[in-house]
Design a protein around this motif. Sequence first.
Motif, PDB file in Angstrom:
ATOM      1  N   ASN A  98       0.819  -1.213   0.000  1.00 32.41           N
ATOM      2  CA  ASN A  98       0.000   0.000   0.000  1.00 32.41           C
ATOM      3  C   ASN A  98       0.852   1.261   0.000  1.00 32.41           C
ATOM      4  O   ASN A  98       0.349   2.363   0.177  1.00 32.41           O
ATOM      5  CB  ASN A  98      -0.973   0.018   1.181  1.00 32.41           C
ATOM      6  N   GLY A  99       2.154   1.078  -0.181  1.00 32.79           N
ATOM      7  CA  GLY A  99       3.002   2.237  -0.239  1.00 32.79           C
ATOM      8  C   GLY A  99       4.474   1.877  -0.246  1.00 32.79           C
ATOM      9  O   GLY A  99       4.850   0.703  -0.132  1.00 32.79           O
ATOM     10  N   THR A 100       5.296   2.893  -0.390  1.00 33.53           N
ATOM     11  CA  THR A 100       6.741   2.692  -0.387  1.00 33.53           C
ATOM     12  C   THR A 100       7.386   3.815   0.404  1.00 33.53           C
ATOM     13  O   THR A 100       6.892   4.952   0.418  1.00 33.53           O
ATOM     14  CB  THR A 100       7.288   2.653  -1.834  1.00 33.53           C
ATOM     15  N   VAL A 101       8.463   3.482   1.079  1.00 29.54           N
ATOM     16  CA  VAL A 101       9.263   4.486   1.788  1.00 29.54           C
ATOM     17  C   VAL A 101      10.556   4.639   1.013  1.00 29.54           C
ATOM     18  O   VAL A 101      11.279   3.660   0.790  1.00 29.54           O
ATOM     19  CB  VAL A 101       9.541   4.057   3.240  1.00 29.54           C
ATOM     20  N   VAL A 102      10.849   5.850   0.585  1.00 32.35           N
ATOM     21  CA  VAL A 102      12.005   6.141  -0.269  1.00 32.35           C
ATOM     22  C   VAL A 102      12.952   7.069   0.476  1.00 32.35           C
ATOM     23  O   VAL A 102      12.511   8.001   1.161  1.00 32.35           O
ATOM     24  CB  VAL A 102      11.552   6.809  -1.597  1.00 32.35           C
TER      25      VAL A 102
END
Length: 344
Positions: free
Chosen positions: A337-341
């Motif tokens: 449900n998402g990504t941390v960059v």
Amino acid sequence: MNQTPETVLSPAPLMELTGAFWAFKTFAAAVELGLFTRLSDGRKMTMTEVAKELDIHERPADMFLAGCASLGLLEKDGETYGNSVLAEEFLVEGRPRYFGGFVRYCDQREYPAWHHVVDVMRSNKPATWDPEKQDSVFATEDPLMLELFWEAMHSLSMYTAATLGGVFDFGAHRRLLDVGGGSGAYPIELCRQYPHLSATVLDLEHVRGIAERKAEEAGLSEAIDFTVGDFRADESLPGGYDIILLSSILHDWDEDTDRSLLRKCWEALEEGGSIIICELLLNAERSGPPAAALMGLNMVVETEGGRNYSETEYLSWLADAGFRDARVIRFEAAGANGTVVARK
């Protein structure tokens, strides 16, 4: 004050939760019986024809087909049944986007294990493997489970990778290292979307053949290679990459293991490069969303130390490892449900 029907508290939501397994087992039975494959390319059959072809009795066939139709898996036209658009796209065996591997894996491995979830919570030990006999859940020697697992992960990851490629611009990057990349689903999809990109899958030796076969089938053998490695045991990761991907990796392990891996990523990454953590992220309050929270409990059933973590935890760990400019990109996909960059 008289209560209206709208204000009367009802156990209906509890009934929906209680019967949720009915829907899954109906779906899993259809995949196991090859129903959607038999109905591919516009073929339609009556209930009697389905019963005969699947070698089941007509009474259960009647309810089975009604159940599949109610779930949006089949469409009924007069007295005949055919695949829905969803089933035709994702549930016909042999198709590039076949999702049945994931269904079969959950049905044959995870569903039985969840019968012991209370025992797991009391023992804090996984239900699908024995830590005293295996190094990890990924070290299985069962060829069927190995095939089902990687087919399951490949089908799930392909859709998530396609979404990731749309929300994060890989155009500025040249070489991708997919740590624990398994079958190579993410590199395959990302190299398709960004033809200038090359990628390496880093994983255990027994996965090499699967990843190389998948890359060859996709026509991307020149863009994607494989390096044998154990990101937990190895002191360092290979260098020369300007972007490192951790897709559904960190939820398999405890915090100390994850922090150690993030430090290895920082040391291996080229200056100015980026790290991407792609997961089902818990919210900061650790109260949801349901897919992330329930996957976290599934990690308790499946792993020794894994759980799903919140975006807040990942942001903190990345900062402690030396990364900067960390941010969260939210999206909705089958496996995340998402990504941390963040950047080095």
